[in-house]
Design a protein around this motif. Structure first.
Motif, PDB file in Angstrom:
ATOM      1  N   ASN A  37     -16.387 108.674 -75.650  1.00 39.86           N
ATOM      2  CA  ASN A  37     -14.931 108.513 -75.754  1.00 39.86           C
ATOM      3  C   ASN A  37     -14.232 109.341 -74.690  1.00 39.86           C
ATOM      4  O   ASN A  37     -14.542 110.528 -74.534  1.00 39.86           O
ATOM      5  CB  ASN A  37     -14.441 108.961 -77.137  1.00 39.86           C
ATOM      6  CG  ASN A  37     -12.969 109.339 -77.112  1.00 39.86           C
ATOM      7  OD1 ASN A  37     -12.606 110.511 -77.046  1.00 39.86           O
ATOM      8  ND2 ASN A  37     -12.105 108.345 -77.121  1.00 39.86           N
ATOM      9  N   ASP A  38     -13.338 108.755 -73.967  1.00 40.26           N
ATOM     10  CA  ASP A  38     -12.469 109.517 -73.061  1.00 40.26           C
ATOM     11  C   ASP A  38     -11.391 108.612 -72.480  1.00 40.26           C
ATOM     12  O   ASP A  38     -11.702 107.632 -71.819  1.00 40.26           O
ATOM     13  CB  ASP A  38     -13.278 110.167 -71.920  1.00 40.26           C
ATOM     14  CG  ASP A  38     -12.593 111.443 -71.431  1.00 40.26           C
ATOM     15  OD1 ASP A  38     -11.421 111.362 -71.017  1.00 40.26           O
ATOM     16  OD2 ASP A  38     -13.209 112.518 -71.506  1.00 40.26           O
ATOM     17  N   PRO A  39     -10.130 108.936 -72.731  1.00 37.88           N
ATOM     18  CA  PRO A  39      -9.052 108.144 -72.127  1.00 37.88           C
ATOM     19  C   PRO A  39      -8.772 108.552 -70.678  1.00 37.88           C
ATOM     20  O   PRO A  39      -7.889 107.978 -70.039  1.00 37.88           O
ATOM     21  CB  PRO A  39      -7.842 108.464 -73.011  1.00 37.88           C
ATOM     22  CG  PRO A  39      -8.144 109.783 -73.632  1.00 37.88           C
ATOM     23  CD  PRO A  39      -9.623 109.955 -73.662  1.00 37.88           C
ATOM     24  N   GLY A  40      -9.525 109.526 -70.164  1.00 36.82           N
ATOM     25  CA  GLY A  40      -9.275 110.020 -68.802  1.00 36.82           C
ATOM     26  C   GLY A  40      -8.014 110.866 -68.764  1.00 36.82           C
ATOM     27  O   GLY A  40      -7.494 111.261 -69.803  1.00 36.82           O
ATOM     28  N   GLY A  41      -7.540 111.134 -67.563  1.00 37.79           N
ATOM     29  CA  GLY A  41      -6.307 111.914 -67.455  1.00 37.79           C
ATOM     30  C   GLY A  41      -6.571 113.337 -66.989  1.00 37.79           C
ATOM     31  O   GLY A  41      -7.713 113.762 -66.827  1.00 37.79           O
ATOM     32  N   ALA A  42      -5.474 114.045 -66.772  1.00 40.49           N
ATOM     33  CA  ALA A  42      -5.541 115.389 -66.214  1.00 40.49           C
ATOM     34  C   ALA A  42      -5.798 116.435 -67.293  1.00 40.49           C
ATOM     35  O   ALA A  42      -5.790 116.125 -68.486  1.00 40.49           O
ATOM     36  CB  ALA A  42      -4.234 115.703 -65.495  1.00 40.49           C
ATOM     37  N   ARG A  43      -5.981 117.661 -66.852  1.00 40.52           N
ATOM     38  CA  ARG A  43      -6.295 118.758 -67.763  1.00 40.52           C
ATOM     39  C   ARG A  43      -5.206 118.976 -68.823  1.00 40.52           C
ATOM     40  O   ARG A  43      -5.486 119.440 -69.921  1.00 40.52           O
ATOM     41  CB  ARG A  43      -6.489 120.034 -66.925  1.00 40.52           C
ATOM     42  CG  ARG A  43      -6.975 121.214 -67.705  1.00 40.52           C
ATOM     43  CD  ARG A  43      -7.377 122.338 -66.798  1.00 40.52           C
ATOM     44  NE  ARG A  43      -6.242 123.081 -66.273  1.00 40.52           N
ATOM     45  CZ  ARG A  43      -6.333 124.238 -65.645  1.00 40.52           C
ATOM     46  NH1 ARG A  43      -7.528 124.776 -65.436  1.00 40.52           N
ATOM     47  NH2 ARG A  43      -5.270 124.862 -65.200  1.00 40.52           N
ATOM     48  N   ASP A  44      -3.955 118.625 -68.456  1.00 36.77           N
ATOM     49  CA  ASP A  44      -2.866 118.809 -69.424  1.00 36.77           C
ATOM     50  C   ASP A  44      -2.646 117.574 -70.299  1.00 36.77           C
ATOM     51  O   ASP A  44      -1.669 117.499 -71.046  1.00 36.77           O
ATOM     52  CB  ASP A  44      -1.563 119.181 -68.701  1.00 36.77           C
ATOM     53  CG  ASP A  44      -1.083 118.083 -67.759  1.00 36.77           C
ATOM     54  OD1 ASP A  44      -1.730 117.022 -67.688  1.00 36.77           O
ATOM     55  OD2 ASP A  44      -0.045 118.299 -67.092  1.00 36.77           O
ATOM     56  N   GLY A  45      -3.542 116.591 -70.183  1.00 41.27           N
ATOM     57  CA  GLY A  45      -3.453 115.407 -71.039  1.00 41.27           C
ATOM     58  C   GLY A  45      -2.566 114.316 -70.476  1.00 41.27           C
ATOM     59  O   GLY A  45      -2.344 113.295 -71.116  1.00 41.27           O
ATOM     60  N   LYS A  46      -2.052 114.516 -69.232  1.00 42.55           N
ATOM     61  CA  LYS A  46      -1.182 113.481 -68.647  1.00 42.55           C
ATOM     62  C   LYS A  46      -2.014 112.473 -67.862  1.00 42.55           C
ATOM     63  O   LYS A  46      -3.037 112.829 -67.274  1.00 42.55           O
ATOM     64  CB  LYS A  46      -0.138 114.134 -67.751  1.00 42.55           C
ATOM     65  CG  LYS A  46       0.862 114.938 -68.585  1.00 42.55           C
ATOM     66  CD  LYS A  46       1.999 115.509 -67.774  1.00 42.55           C
ATOM     67  CE  LYS A  46       2.953 116.260 -68.699  1.00 42.55           C
ATOM     68  NZ  LYS A  46       3.473 117.484 -68.128  1.00 42.55           N
ATOM     69  N   GLY A  47      -1.568 111.216 -67.862  1.00 42.99           N
ATOM     70  CA  GLY A  47      -2.263 110.161 -67.112  1.00 42.99           C
ATOM     71  C   GLY A  47      -3.444 109.637 -67.886  1.00 42.99           C
ATOM     72  O   GLY A  47      -3.590 109.894 -69.086  1.00 42.99           O
ATOM     73  N   GLY A  48      -4.286 108.889 -67.197  1.00 38.23           N
ATOM     74  CA  GLY A  48      -5.462 108.335 -67.874  1.00 38.23           C
ATOM     75  C   GLY A  48      -6.092 107.227 -67.052  1.00 38.23           C
ATOM     76  O   GLY A  48      -5.396 106.552 -66.292  1.00 38.23           O
ATOM     77  N   ASP A  49      -7.392 107.090 -67.148  1.00 37.31           N
ATOM     78  CA  ASP A  49      -8.103 105.976 -66.517  1.00 37.31           C
ATOM     79  C   ASP A  49      -9.481 105.851 -67.161  1.00 37.31           C
ATOM     80  O   ASP A  49      -9.950 106.778 -67.806  1.00 37.31           O
ATOM     81  CB  ASP A  49      -8.226 106.169 -64.996  1.00 37.31           C
ATOM     82  CG  ASP A  49      -9.047 107.389 -64.663  1.00 37.31           C
ATOM     83  OD1 ASP A  49     -10.284 107.302 -64.740  1.00 37.31           O
ATOM     84  OD2 ASP A  49      -8.463 108.456 -64.370  1.00 37.31           O
ATOM     85  N   HIS A  50     -10.091 104.711 -66.951  1.00 35.30           N
ATOM     86  CA  HIS A  50     -11.366 104.439 -67.610  1.00 35.30           C
ATOM     87  C   HIS A  50     -12.562 105.067 -66.899  1.00 35.30           C
ATOM     88  O   HIS A  50     -13.668 105.075 -67.441  1.00 35.30           O
ATOM     89  CB  HIS A  50     -11.587 102.927 -67.712  1.00 35.30           C
ATOM     90  CG  HIS A  50     -10.649 102.263 -68.685  1.00 35.30           C
ATOM     91  ND1 HIS A  50     -10.780 100.947 -69.060  1.00 35.30           N
ATOM     92  CD2 HIS A  50      -9.580 102.748 -69.370  1.00 35.30           C
ATOM     93  CE1 HIS A  50      -9.818 100.642 -69.923  1.00 35.30           C
ATOM     94  NE2 HIS A  50      -9.071 101.716 -70.120  1.00 35.30           N
TER      95      HIS A  50
END
Ligand code: NAI
Length: 296
Positions: A37-50
């Motif tokens: 499981n991982d929605p991707g994104g930056a260390r602060d939880g912003k953004g996302g990619d597969h």
């Protein structure tokens, strides 16, 4: 002894990077079918990619293992439940949940927005509760399960600038303490890991030579052990990093008994004895502790 996970289905949240990736690779290498499981994104939880989840799935498959990706966030009820559904749809059940997903939004408390406070709690504490809540009935019904909470020495001991993170990380220990009592008779064991690892979460906080010593692959064996059938511990907090493995527990001092209706001055006059920890007890449940308080 060779620990194996053949016919076991594991969910590792936040498995696209760092510690989660190491846990997923190790479990898969020992026979587990893994939901990465991982929605991707930056260390602060912003953004996302597969890409993050896909890459780890590809690594597992290239090594001959079984894995499927899932891109849902742990931080919402429905999407967290969908992570468990992915395991059931792909592999028929769930045996192991490693609640590992995490973000950082560090700031000193007086500068921290309540949005940042709440979001960190949502990912770490509520995310662990949401995923576990969806998996627990499946485990309970078949009398087998292993759940891992990812705590942190930041919550256990405190760390400047991490009030949100520390609250969430000790929160998952509270969740473990109660859930292990509900799971025990169904062979559903719940333990916590307080890891120390050089990942994107910590790499700019430490010099590169220290980060190198803190390979997340050195934490994964401890986590894999508490995911195993062989592990008969439940409700324990393990710590691991740089080849160091240990247990963290809390204890209560012997305290004192004051007669009658003590005043605040009586407390002040006895504070040295109240804080004295030279003799300690470890209580296993809150009722044990209340019983001890009433016993005198
Ligand atoms: P990392 O940043 O490399 O990995 C965290 C992963 O969680 C990322 O791949 C990220 O995309 C994923 N994630 C973030 N939000 C998510 C969400 N809403 N749903 C699902 N996945 C999400 O960090 P690291 O160091 O591998 O951290 C893993 C866990 O270990 C975290 O819970 C962290 O708080 C904890 N931890 C790490 C320590 C360390 O020394 N690295 C120390 C103590 C605890």
């Amino acid at each position: 002894m060779s620990i194996r996970f053949d016919n076991r289905v594991a969910i590792v949240t936040g498995a696209g990077n760092g510690l989660g990736r190491s846990h997923a690779l190790l479990l898969a290498s020992r026979g587990a079918s893994v939901v990465v499981n991982d929605p991707g994104g930056a260390r602060d939880g912003k953004g996302g990619d597969h890409a993050a989840a896909d890459k780890v799935v590809a690594e597992i498959k290239a090594a001959g293992g079984r894995a499927v990706p899932n891109y849902d966030s742990v931080a919402e009820r429905d999407s967290a439940a969908n992570i468990v559904k992915t395991a059931v749809d792909a592999f028929g059940t769930v045996d192991i949940v490693v609640n590992n997903a995490g973000i950082l939004r560090d700031k000193s408390f007086h500068n921290m927005s309540l949005d940042d406070f709440e979001f960190v709690l949502k990912v770490h504490l509520l995310g662990s509760a949401y995923v576990s809540h969806a998996a627990f009935p499946i485990m309970r019904a078949k009398s087998y399960g292993r759940i891992v909470m990812t705590s942190s020495n930041s919550g256990i001991y405190g760390n400047f600038g991490q009030t949100n993170y520390a609250a969430a990380k000790l929160g998952v220990v509270g969740l473990m303490n109660a859930l292990r009592l509900e799971g025990q008779k169904y062979n559903v064991f719940v333990n916590s890991i307080a890891p120390i690892a050089g990942t994107r979460m910590t790499e700019d906080l430490m010099p590169p030579e220290i980060v190198k010593k803190l390979d997340p692959d050195l934490v994964a064996p401890m986590v894999a052990y508490i995911c195993s059938e062989q592990c008969q511990h439940t409700g324990a907090i393990f710590t691991a990093g740089a080849g160091y493995y240990s247990t963290i527990e809390y204890r209560e001092g012997a305290g004192i008994r004051l007669p009658g209706k003590p005043t605040v001055d009586d407390i002040a006059g006895n504070i040295d004895r109240i804080v004295d920890m030279s003799s300690m007890t470890r209580y296993r449940t809150s009722s044990e502790e209340v019983g001890a308080a009433l016993a005198g």
